[in-house]
Design a protein around this motif. Structure first.
Motif, PDB file in Angstrom:
ATOM      1  N   HIS A 306     -16.698  -9.084  -2.578  1.00  0.00           N
ATOM      2  CA  HIS A 306     -16.686  -8.510  -4.166  1.00  0.00           C
ATOM      3  C   HIS A 306     -17.552  -6.801  -3.781  1.00  0.00           C
ATOM      4  O   HIS A 306     -17.648  -6.165  -3.883  1.00  0.00           O
ATOM      5  N   THR A 307     -19.010  -7.115  -3.168  1.00  0.00           N
ATOM      6  CA  THR A 307     -19.517  -6.368  -2.636  1.00  0.00           C
ATOM      7  C   THR A 307     -18.923  -4.930  -1.837  1.00  0.00           C
ATOM      8  O   THR A 307     -18.615  -4.186  -1.887  1.00  0.00           O
ATOM      9  N   ALA A 308     -18.546  -5.981  -0.681  1.00  0.00           N
ATOM     10  CA  ALA A 308     -17.856  -4.761   0.427  1.00  0.00           C
ATOM     11  C   ALA A 308     -16.405  -3.994   0.062  1.00  0.00           C
ATOM     12  O   ALA A 308     -16.365  -2.859   0.190  1.00  0.00           O
ATOM     13  N   LEU A 309     -15.882  -4.853  -1.071  1.00  0.00           N
ATOM     14  CA  LEU A 309     -14.531  -4.256  -1.655  1.00  0.00           C
ATOM     15  C   LEU A 309     -15.182  -2.611  -2.563  1.00  0.00           C
ATOM     16  O   LEU A 309     -14.466  -2.268  -2.619  1.00  0.00           O
ATOM     17  N   GLU A 310     -16.145  -3.327  -3.258  1.00  0.00           N
ATOM     18  CA  GLU A 310     -16.471  -1.695  -4.253  1.00  0.00           C
ATOM     19  C   GLU A 310     -16.863  -0.855  -3.635  1.00  0.00           C
ATOM     20  O   GLU A 310     -17.180   0.311  -3.552  1.00  0.00           O
ATOM     21  N   TRP A 311     -18.329  -1.143  -2.342  1.00  0.00           N
ATOM     22  CA  TRP A 311     -18.483   0.178  -1.966  1.00  0.00           C
ATOM     23  C   TRP A 311     -17.585   0.958  -0.796  1.00  0.00           C
ATOM     24  O   TRP A 311     -17.006   1.667  -0.860  1.00  0.00           O
ATOM     25  N   THR A 312     -17.175   0.125  -0.431  1.00  0.00           N
ATOM     26  CA  THR A 312     -15.657   0.848  -0.172  1.00  0.00           C
ATOM     27  C   THR A 312     -14.671   1.365  -1.205  1.00  0.00           C
ATOM     28  O   THR A 312     -14.121   2.839   0.088  1.00  0.00           O
ATOM     29  N   MET A 313     -13.877   1.174  -2.181  1.00  0.00           N
ATOM     30  CA  MET A 313     -13.169   2.018  -2.648  1.00  0.00           C
ATOM     31  C   MET A 313     -14.692   3.012  -3.196  1.00  0.00           C
ATOM     32  O   MET A 313     -13.697   4.148  -3.386  1.00  0.00           O
ATOM     33  N   ILE A 449     -10.888  -8.933   2.187  1.00  0.00           N
ATOM     34  CA  ILE A 449     -10.574  -7.557   2.505  1.00  0.00           C
ATOM     35  C   ILE A 449      -9.399  -6.759   2.716  1.00  0.00           C
ATOM     36  O   ILE A 449      -9.709  -6.249   2.175  1.00  0.00           O
ATOM     37  N   GLU A 450      -9.454  -6.585   3.690  1.00  0.00           N
ATOM     38  CA  GLU A 450      -8.366  -5.959   4.453  1.00  0.00           C
ATOM     39  C   GLU A 450      -6.713  -6.124   3.180  1.00  0.00           C
ATOM     40  O   GLU A 450      -6.460  -5.043   3.492  1.00  0.00           O
ATOM     41  N   MET A 451      -6.357  -6.815   2.645  1.00  0.00           N
ATOM     42  CA  MET A 451      -5.597  -7.121   1.635  1.00  0.00           C
ATOM     43  C   MET A 451      -5.122  -7.333   0.532  1.00  0.00           C
ATOM     44  O   MET A 451      -4.890  -6.182  -0.017  1.00  0.00           O
ATOM     45  N   ALA A 452      -6.578  -7.009  -0.201  1.00  0.00           N
ATOM     46  CA  ALA A 452      -7.506  -5.932  -1.130  1.00  0.00           C
ATOM     47  C   ALA A 452      -6.883  -4.678  -1.179  1.00  0.00           C
ATOM     48  O   ALA A 452      -6.437  -3.582  -2.099  1.00  0.00           O
ATOM     49  N   ILE A 453      -7.979  -3.955   0.250  1.00  0.00           N
ATOM     50  CA  ILE A 453      -8.187  -2.379   0.142  1.00  0.00           C
ATOM     51  C   ILE A 453      -6.639  -1.518   0.183  1.00  0.00           C
ATOM     52  O   ILE A 453      -5.833  -1.008  -0.125  1.00  0.00           O
TER      53      ILE A 453
END
Length: 498
Positions: A306-313, A449-453
């Protein structure tokens, strides 16, 4: 008489100072900042230890010796020093320091991440790698990831149709929670029990990152009791144990016959119960170990992802040019297809570069899980004593100007020209750790992560509300989240059909 009494009171302090000074002169210890008697350098940690230690390393070097109370702590802040600790002398530094909060929350530190190095740890790591996180097992959950990604897209699309802003922090948290619940526990947990479970996990993460004074100053152990820290820990542990016990009993009642060697999609609880019943690993796996592993796998699969996703976005919203370049790649590769599948991800090189760059600037756990030195050893010419704790500052390493050009800039293009990966072989970038104690869930996390982004940037155009600046402040804790929720405006993308 007054002078004599004062002398007696300060005599122990004099001996402590003398002992510290003698210890520093008899061995070739790494450079150290000045420290206070009794407290050592604890007072210098501040709210954001990864940043404080990074700043100290600018003065005292990539190998720096601190003292937290009477515990020596080696801080590693360069890729070369990390290679020495996590590869050259990996086995010597493969133990974990004992922490009271880990014992409270993680069944006496029986989980994979915090258990001491030895036969038990080797057994549960083997079980995890072979039966829970193998490539075959990760692939078996492809359908779960794709279904939950599609569900997340529908939720964002609903916000678009209702002209609502999207809370990407909550959206990403719900997505990772649902994926982890289905993979680890067998089904989603929403509604009352789900919300309570998520609240418990948030508090669980905060407590794991809390500093227990008694770990470093045993004579002040009472402080953690009086402050309520241990009380909170016991309360959270009790409720989580009750929840996990109910999940296990639910699986036992269902009585599924699971073959752990098949590619069938079996959740982690089913697999672990099957291992317990069949003794297929050749060593006993008791119910406590099962609970600890379930908690470990669930927490590792939610908080850091979750942390990685929100920082990437966050970085993509802050850098619209990078966002548009990523959208061009994704949309050109999949054409007018509305949903991206895992088959599409292999060709998305810029997507992988964006995620690597996000991990570089925002490692979810910037101070990797602490290690402990098991014997006296020399590292880069310095004497390191047995029992020394080791903090590898992944945050500092990833911002080292000797390894990275313009290290403070978000530039995914650097990875298009570089073979550096984040699987623990290249020590310039180690968000998942490396060596024996590296995280075994890299493949699962990266695929999620890749799928979500990819789907978020493919199906929607994104902007900040009212063109406002983006606050990139951090929280403190074991995993470093955004301080404020990530709020964005999503516009559904119109596909150009031939």
């Amino acid at each position: 008489m007054l002078f004599f009494i004062l002398f007696l009171l300060f005599l122990p302090l004099i001996f402590i100072i003398k002992r510290y000074s003698n210890a520093s002169t008899t061995k070739n210890s790494p450079p150290s900042p000045p420290r206070l008697p009794l407290l050592g350098n604890l007072h210098q940690l501040g709210l954001f230890p990864h940043r404080t230690l990074h700043a100290l390393a600018q003065t005292y070097g990539p190998l720096m010796l601190l003292h937290f109370g009477n515990v020596p702590v080696l801080v590693v802040s360069s890729s070369e020093a990390a290679r020495e600790v996590m590869k050259t002398h990996d086995i010597v530094f493969s133990d974990r320091p004992q922490r009271k909060m880990n014992d409270i929350l993680l069944y006496g530190s029986k989980d994979l991440a915090s258990s001491t190095y030895g036969e038990y740890w080797r057994q549960i790591r083997s079980l995890s790698v072979l039966h829970l996180l193998s490539t075959k097992r990760v692939q078996s959950f492809r359908g779960v990831r794709e279904e939950e990604t599609a569900r997340m897209m529908e939720n964002v699309r609903k916000c678009c149709s209702d002209s609502l802003h999207v809370n990407l922090t909550d959206t990403c948290a719900a997505f990772t929670n649902d994926v982890a619940c289905r993979v680890a526990l067998g089904r989603r947990y929403r509604g009352g029990e789900g919300r309570e479970f998520q609240k418990l996990l948030l508090e669980f993460g905060e407590l794991l990152g809390a500093v227990s004074v008694g770990d470093y100053l045993p004579w002040l152990d009472w402080v953690d009791k009086v402050s309520g820290l241990f009380g909170r820990g016991h309360r959270v542990a009790k409720h989580l144990d009750q929840f996990i016990s109910e999940v296990i009993e639910e699986h036992v009642m269902n009585g599924r016959d699971v073959d752990v060697d098949t590619e069938e999609q079996n959740d982690f609880v089913d697999v672990l119960l099957s291992v317990e019943n069949s003794n297929s690993t050749g060593y006993p796996v008791d119910r406590t170990a099962i609970k600890a592993l379930i908690l470990d796998m669930f927490v590792a699969g939610t908080d850091t992802t979750h942390t990685a996703l929100e920082w990437t976005m966050s970085e993509l919203l802050k850098h619209p040019t990078v966002m548009h370049k990523l959208q061009d790649e994704v949309r050109s590769l999949v054409g007018d297809s509305t949903h991206i599948t895992e088959d599409d991800l292999g060709q998305m090189n810029y997507l992988k570069a964006v995620i690597k760059e996000s991990f570089r600037l925002h490692p979810p756990v910037p101070l990797l899980v602490p290690r402990k030195c098991m014997e006296d050893i020399k590292v880069k010419g310095y004497d390191i004593a047995a029992g020394t704790q080791v903090l590898v500052n992944a945050f500092a390493i990833a911002r080292d100007p000797s390894s990275w050009d313009q290290p403070l800039e978000f530039k995914p293009e650097r990875f298009l020209r570089s073979s550096i990966d984040l699987k623990g072989h290249d020590f310039e970038l180690i968000p998942f750790g490396a060596g024996r104690r590296g995280c075994p869930g890299i493949v699962f996390a990266m695929t999620t992560i890749e799928m979500a982004i990819a789907n978020l940037v493919h199906q929607f155009d994104w902007s900040l509300p009212g063109g406002e600046d983006l606050d990139m402040s951090e929280t403190n804790g074991l995993a470093v989240h955004r301080k404020s929720p990530l709020i964005a405006v999503a516009t559904a993308y119109t596909y150009q059909r031939n």
